[in-house]
Design an enzyme around this catalytic site. Structure first.
Site, PDB file in Angstrom:
ATOM      1  N   HIS A 478      -5.170  15.861 123.693  1.00  0.00           N
ATOM      2  CA  HIS A 478      -4.348  16.115 122.319  1.00  0.00           C
ATOM      3  C   HIS A 478      -2.928  15.417 122.674  1.00  0.00           C
ATOM      4  O   HIS A 478      -2.530  14.883 122.074  1.00  0.00           O
ATOM      5  CB  HIS A 478      -4.368  17.378 121.939  1.00  0.00           C
ATOM      6  CG  HIS A 478      -3.623  17.790 120.636  1.00  0.00           C
ATOM      7  ND1 HIS A 478      -4.504  17.895 119.398  1.00  0.00           N
ATOM      8  CD2 HIS A 478      -2.307  17.790 120.454  1.00  0.00           C
ATOM      9  CE1 HIS A 478      -3.508  17.998 118.613  1.00  0.00           C
ATOM     10  NE2 HIS A 478      -2.396  18.211 119.257  1.00  0.00           N
ATOM     11  N   GLU A 479      -2.272  16.391 123.587  1.00  0.00           N
ATOM     12  CA  GLU A 479      -0.864  15.845 123.885  1.00  0.00           C
ATOM     13  C   GLU A 479      -0.636  14.480 124.378  1.00  0.00           C
ATOM     14  O   GLU A 479       0.289  13.790 124.047  1.00  0.00           O
ATOM     15  CB  GLU A 479      -0.292  16.807 124.798  1.00  0.00           C
ATOM     16  CG  GLU A 479      -0.515  18.345 124.461  1.00  0.00           C
ATOM     17  CD  GLU A 479       0.194  18.652 123.102  1.00  0.00           C
ATOM     18  OE1 GLU A 479       1.096  17.882 122.542  1.00  0.00           O
ATOM     19  OE2 GLU A 479      -0.324  19.570 122.220  1.00  0.00           O
ATOM     20  N   HIS A 482      -0.573  12.245 121.370  1.00  0.00           N
ATOM     21  CA  HIS A 482       0.889  12.125 120.818  1.00  0.00           C
ATOM     22  C   HIS A 482       1.772  11.395 121.593  1.00  0.00           C
ATOM     23  O   HIS A 482       2.575  10.538 121.150  1.00  0.00           O
ATOM     24  CB  HIS A 482       1.623  13.692 120.813  1.00  0.00           C
ATOM     25  CG  HIS A 482       1.314  14.332 119.763  1.00  0.00           C
ATOM     26  ND1 HIS A 482       1.194  14.050 118.444  1.00  0.00           N
ATOM     27  CD2 HIS A 482       0.708  15.890 119.872  1.00  0.00           C
ATOM     28  CE1 HIS A 482       0.716  15.166 117.554  1.00  0.00           C
ATOM     29  NE2 HIS A 482       0.272  16.347 118.433  1.00  0.00           N
ATOM     30  N   GLU A 508      -0.673  14.485 113.579  1.00  0.00           N
ATOM     31  CA  GLU A 508      -1.599  14.936 114.174  1.00  0.00           C
ATOM     32  C   GLU A 508      -3.041  13.793 114.412  1.00  0.00           C
ATOM     33  O   GLU A 508      -3.838  14.063 114.803  1.00  0.00           O
ATOM     34  CB  GLU A 508      -2.033  16.260 113.616  1.00  0.00           C
ATOM     35  CG  GLU A 508      -1.085  17.371 113.806  1.00  0.00           C
ATOM     36  CD  GLU A 508      -0.724  17.526 115.466  1.00  0.00           C
ATOM     37  OE1 GLU A 508      -1.210  17.265 116.299  1.00  0.00           O
ATOM     38  OE2 GLU A 508       0.532  17.852 115.592  1.00  0.00           O
ATOM     39  N   HIS A 610       2.187  31.277 107.882  1.00  0.00           N
ATOM     40  CA  HIS A 610       2.384  29.651 107.640  1.00  0.00           C
ATOM     41  C   HIS A 610       3.178  29.091 106.748  1.00  0.00           C
ATOM     42  O   HIS A 610       3.934  28.460 106.533  1.00  0.00           O
ATOM     43  CB  HIS A 610       1.149  29.061 107.587  1.00  0.00           C
ATOM     44  CG  HIS A 610       0.387  28.849 109.065  1.00  0.00           C
ATOM     45  ND1 HIS A 610      -0.258  29.741 109.762  1.00  0.00           N
ATOM     46  CD2 HIS A 610       0.494  27.814 109.832  1.00  0.00           C
ATOM     47  CE1 HIS A 610      -0.481  29.263 110.882  1.00  0.00           C
ATOM     48  NE2 HIS A 610      -0.237  28.072 110.962  1.00  0.00           N
ATOM     49  N   ILE A 611       2.646  29.874 105.275  1.00  0.00           N
ATOM     50  CA  ILE A 611       3.262  29.459 103.999  1.00  0.00           C
ATOM     51  C   ILE A 611       4.224  30.143 103.552  1.00  0.00           C
ATOM     52  O   ILE A 611       4.908  29.565 102.741  1.00  0.00           O
ATOM     53  CB  ILE A 611       2.015  29.037 103.015  1.00  0.00           C
ATOM     54  CG1 ILE A 611       1.460  30.257 102.476  1.00  0.00           C
ATOM     55  CG2 ILE A 611       0.866  28.319 103.522  1.00  0.00           C
ATOM     56  CD1 ILE A 611       0.962  30.278 101.186  1.00  0.00           C
ATOM     57  N   GLY A 614       6.961  29.914 107.329  1.00  0.00           N
ATOM     58  CA  GLY A 614       6.837  28.874 108.323  1.00  0.00           C
ATOM     59  C   GLY A 614       6.927  27.399 107.437  1.00  0.00           C
ATOM     60  O   GLY A 614       7.176  27.437 106.424  1.00  0.00           O
ATOM     61  N   GLY A 615       6.525  26.526 108.141  1.00  0.00           N
ATOM     62  CA  GLY A 615       6.881  24.972 107.491  1.00  0.00           C
ATOM     63  C   GLY A 615       5.639  24.745 106.702  1.00  0.00           C
ATOM     64  O   GLY A 615       5.625  23.469 106.222  1.00  0.00           O
ATOM     65  N   TYR A 616       4.686  25.296 106.501  1.00  0.00           N
ATOM     66  CA  TYR A 616       3.420  24.893 105.711  1.00  0.00           C
ATOM     67  C   TYR A 616       3.314  25.144 104.461  1.00  0.00           C
ATOM     68  O   TYR A 616       2.202  24.958 103.755  1.00  0.00           O
ATOM     69  CB  TYR A 616       2.374  25.359 106.721  1.00  0.00           C
ATOM     70  CG  TYR A 616       2.039  24.657 107.902  1.00  0.00           C
ATOM     71  CD1 TYR A 616       1.099  23.587 107.782  1.00  0.00           C
ATOM     72  CD2 TYR A 616       2.305  25.022 109.167  1.00  0.00           C
ATOM     73  CE1 TYR A 616       0.679  22.910 109.118  1.00  0.00           C
ATOM     74  CE2 TYR A 616       2.336  24.073 110.081  1.00  0.00           C
ATOM     75  CZ  TYR A 616       1.214  23.249 110.363  1.00  0.00           C
ATOM     76  OH  TYR A 616       1.023  22.616 111.373  1.00  0.00           O
TER      77      TYR A 616
END
Ligand code: ZN
Length: 695
Positions: A478-479, A482, A508, A610-611, A614-616
């Site tokens: 995964h990384e 990126h 992603e 998250h919502i 956080g940023g979601y």
């Protein structure tokens, strides 16, 4: 020489200290401010007269700040933390100042107008300019002073609400515990969990501490709502009453008393709505989606509806099969309760796939996995990756350094890899960071990108071979995905090269794309060598691995869709007549999407950081959105034929020339079109999840 002050291409990681970071920032911040002051009076509204010098004026400060944050995340100490805390607010003030400058904003508009009359800019530059203008507008640059003041207050209040929300969740999580005192009460718990729970009991404040020191074998054991304890407890505990207590506590966290998040939810929704209205959007969802590839609420609704339609029937059979399995193994009631599901699902998973994570990890030796990953990159993308340890300074002796070149030898990039877990000094999780972005310098030469991959994989103990758990192999892929997107960019403008300038819901794609190869038979064969026998993963085990990946995939998908639908309803359609409060919106969506009914007192929204913290916010769908796109990219390889080496290579070169090369320089949806020759389809994700009948 201060290693944070005008940093050389290879940063001197071995010489960095909190003291020299502090000293460098005390010079860089006023210098950057002075450079911006000067530019505000001397700029010319052209790319070389405005955009480029603006980037250059900020870069030395941002580079130093980036490296300071990196050091904090991999070599954490109080001293690093203090320097970061000392300068954090100043950095925010600086970036707000640049973003809200009316002088620069007028200059951007002038540049855009001039470019419209007679084209001056490249398409990449035009995209950067458009995003810069939108960013300034969304930062409130165009508001009258009174409204701008209100805008800034809203931003500040939302930041505070986010912090309080997260803190309430943390405090409420910490406030609850359940102490188990007999072997009977702790029945079913694995040794690792017993050890953690005994340790927690020993750490209890004086007065609550048991007379005898707790032991992993005899308890007492303190069970908490920490995810690392709660999740395995619900999977393994045979104590049904304790599971029910834990479950009810978990889904009502932060919903009453001093840590009640209920008022903060309504405030966050109202303030975000007001913020969006102030800068000309009907709803906060419209504002959030204006900078994402999904663009509209309708597109998110459509994705959720189509995935749900595919997952619902399968989730129904998953539930029926689980109940039948439980009843065949001693469960005597007619229906599984929410606190039964994780427990019986884990029994069923063990029964169906019968392999242990330990057993599997014996096949994945870290050095071989790395070689196999590099061979895959060479095959797919025509690049050579060579170790170059010692050619650049590092921050820890375990850190490796590599160079990336085209197979014809032309250098492309370099990267660091910090593989092992270091709980005392390294943040948890895994991530990719960019130290250098590809950039054409004023003398015409190109500065090559430099990336860092940070993982937290198992540390080899003593003389044992360095084996990796399968999920650690996944994380590394995964990384690395990126990093590939960052390193193989061909864009020369730093604000759009590599991973810069890519929309939130598309970032992603490149990473999840690489994870698909962990379920490709040929790749897994090449990666794996058993620590004792040297054998690759046998076919039968590989098949179980793939089947286990899709175990209860429909239920898992519906759960994510439940979160995504609730998020978008709250930020796009709430308030609305008939919806009494935010929790009513959740209950409505639970009926539509939740794979299992919620208990009446469920207050899950109160811990949905998250919502709310956080940023979601109006962005939770991004997880599924990018999964659809990455699965569809991998499907191009399947269609070409995974067994056909030349077809895989040709498709890989095309993927490199589009997805990896163009990065943030073009709308990710049009980059996808270039690669795939058509709009994205959800079919590949459904097929990979075992939800379309034909895998
Ligand atoms: Zn990622």
């Amino acid at each position: 020489m201060n290693p944070f002050y005008h940093i050389p291409y290879y940063p001197a990681f071995d010489k960095m200290t909190p003291a020299n970071a502090d000293e460098a920032l005390s010079r860089l911040l006023p210098e950057a401010n002075a450079a911006i002051d000067a530019l505000e009076t001397t700029f010319v509204p052209t790319w070389p007269g405005l955009m480029r010098p603006l980037h250059d004026a900020c870069q030395p400060l941002y580079d130093a700040w980036g490296l300071l944050c990196h050091m904090l995340s991999v070599m954490n100490s109080d001293a690093w933390r203090q320097v970061q805390e000392k300068w954090q607010a100043e950095l925010v003030t600086f970036s707000l100042r640049v973003g809200q400058s009316r002088t620069f904003y007028q200059a951007y508009l002038a540049l855009r107008a001039a470019d419209k009359t007679a084209p001056l800019l490249t398409p990449v530059q035009r995209r950067i300019l458009d995003k810069t203008i939108l960013g300034a507008e969304q930062a409130g640059v165009g508001l009258l002073p009174e409204r701008q003041a209100r805008f800034n207050t809203l931003q500040m209040d939302l930041a505070k609400i986010g912090t309080s929300f997260r803190n309430n969740v943390l405090d409420a999580t910490k406030a609850f515990s359940l102490t188990l005192r007999s072997r009977e009460e702790a029945d079913g718990l694995p040794p690792a969990l017993l050890a953690v729970a005994a340790q927690a009991a020993a750490a209890a404040p004086q007065g609550e501490r048991p007379a005898e020191p707790p032991s992993p074998e005899n308890g007492p054991w303190k069970i908490t709502l920490d995810t690392a304890v709660y999740l395995p407890f619900m999977m393994h505990s045979r104590n049904r009453a304790a599971r029910e207590t834990l479950y009810r506590a978990y889904v009502t966290r932060a919903s009453a008393g001093e840590t009640d998040n209920t008022p903060l939810i309504e405030q966050a929704l109202a303030l975000r709505r007001e913020l969006a209205n102030l800068i000309g959007y009907d709803t906060f969802a419209d504002l959030s989606l204006s900078t994402k590839t999904a663009k509209t609420v309708a597109a998110v609704d459509d994705l959720v509806a189509r995935l749900a339609a595919a997952a619902r029937p399968a989730a129904g059979s998953e539930a029926a099969e689980l109940l039948a399995f439980a009843r065949a193994h001693g469960f005597a009631e007619d229906a599984l309760q929410p606190w039964d599901i994780a427990f019986w699902a884990e029994r069923q998973r063990e029964h169906l796939y019968d392999y242990s994570d330990e057993e599997l990890s014996r096949y994945f030796l870290f050095p071989r996995v790395l070689e196999g990953l590099f061979e895959l990159a060479e095959r797919l993308f025509g690049i050579t990756i060579a170790p170059a340890d010692g050619e650049a300074p590092v921050w820890h002796p375990d850190v490796r350094f590599f160079r990336v070149s085209d197979t014809d030898g032309a250098p492309r990039a370099c990267f660091f890899l910090d593989p092992y877990s270091r709980p005392e000094t390294k943040s948890g999780g895994a991530w990719m960071n960019d130290f250098r972005t590809r950039e054409r310098l004023s003398d015409g030469s190109v500065r090559l990108p430099m990336a860092v991959l940070v993982c937290n994989q198992s540390v080899p103990v003593g003389n044992t071979p360095p084996v990796m758990r399968f999920n650690e192999v996944n994380t590394l892929f995964h990384e690395f995905g990126h990093a590939l997107q960052h390193m193989l960019t061909t864009v020369d403008e730093p604000d759009a090269s590599g991973v810069n300038g890519i929309e939130w819901d598309a970032i992603e794609i490149a990473s999840q794309f690489m994870e698909n190869w962990c379920y490709d038979r040929a790749t897994v064969r090449s990666l794996s060598r058993h620590a004792d026998t040297g054998e690759p993963v046998p076919d039968a085990l590989f098949d179980r691995l793939v089947a286990a990946k899709n175990y209860r995939a429909a239920s898992a998908m519906l759960r994510q869709l439940f979160f995504a639908a609730t998020d978008i309803d709250l930020y796009a359609r709430y308030p609305r007549p008939g919806w009494s409060d935010a929790d009513a919106v959740k209950r409505l969506n639970a009926e539509r999407y939740s794979p299992a009914p919620l208990v009446a007192e469920d207050r899950f929204l109160c811990s949905f950081s998250h919502i709310f913290g956080g940023g979601y916010a109006a962005g939770y769908y991004s997880y599924k959105w990018s999964e659809v796109l990455s699965a569809d990219c991998f499907a191009a390889f399947e269609e070409a034929g995974l067994d056909d080496d030349s077809a895989v290579r040709a498709t890989g070169r095309r993927y490199r020339a589009t997805l990896l090369a163009l990065g943030g320089g073009e709308d990710p949806m049009s980059v996808f079109q270039r690669f795939r020759g058509r709009a994205p389809s959800i079919e590949a994700l459904l097929r990979h999840s075992g939800l379309s009948g034909n895998r």
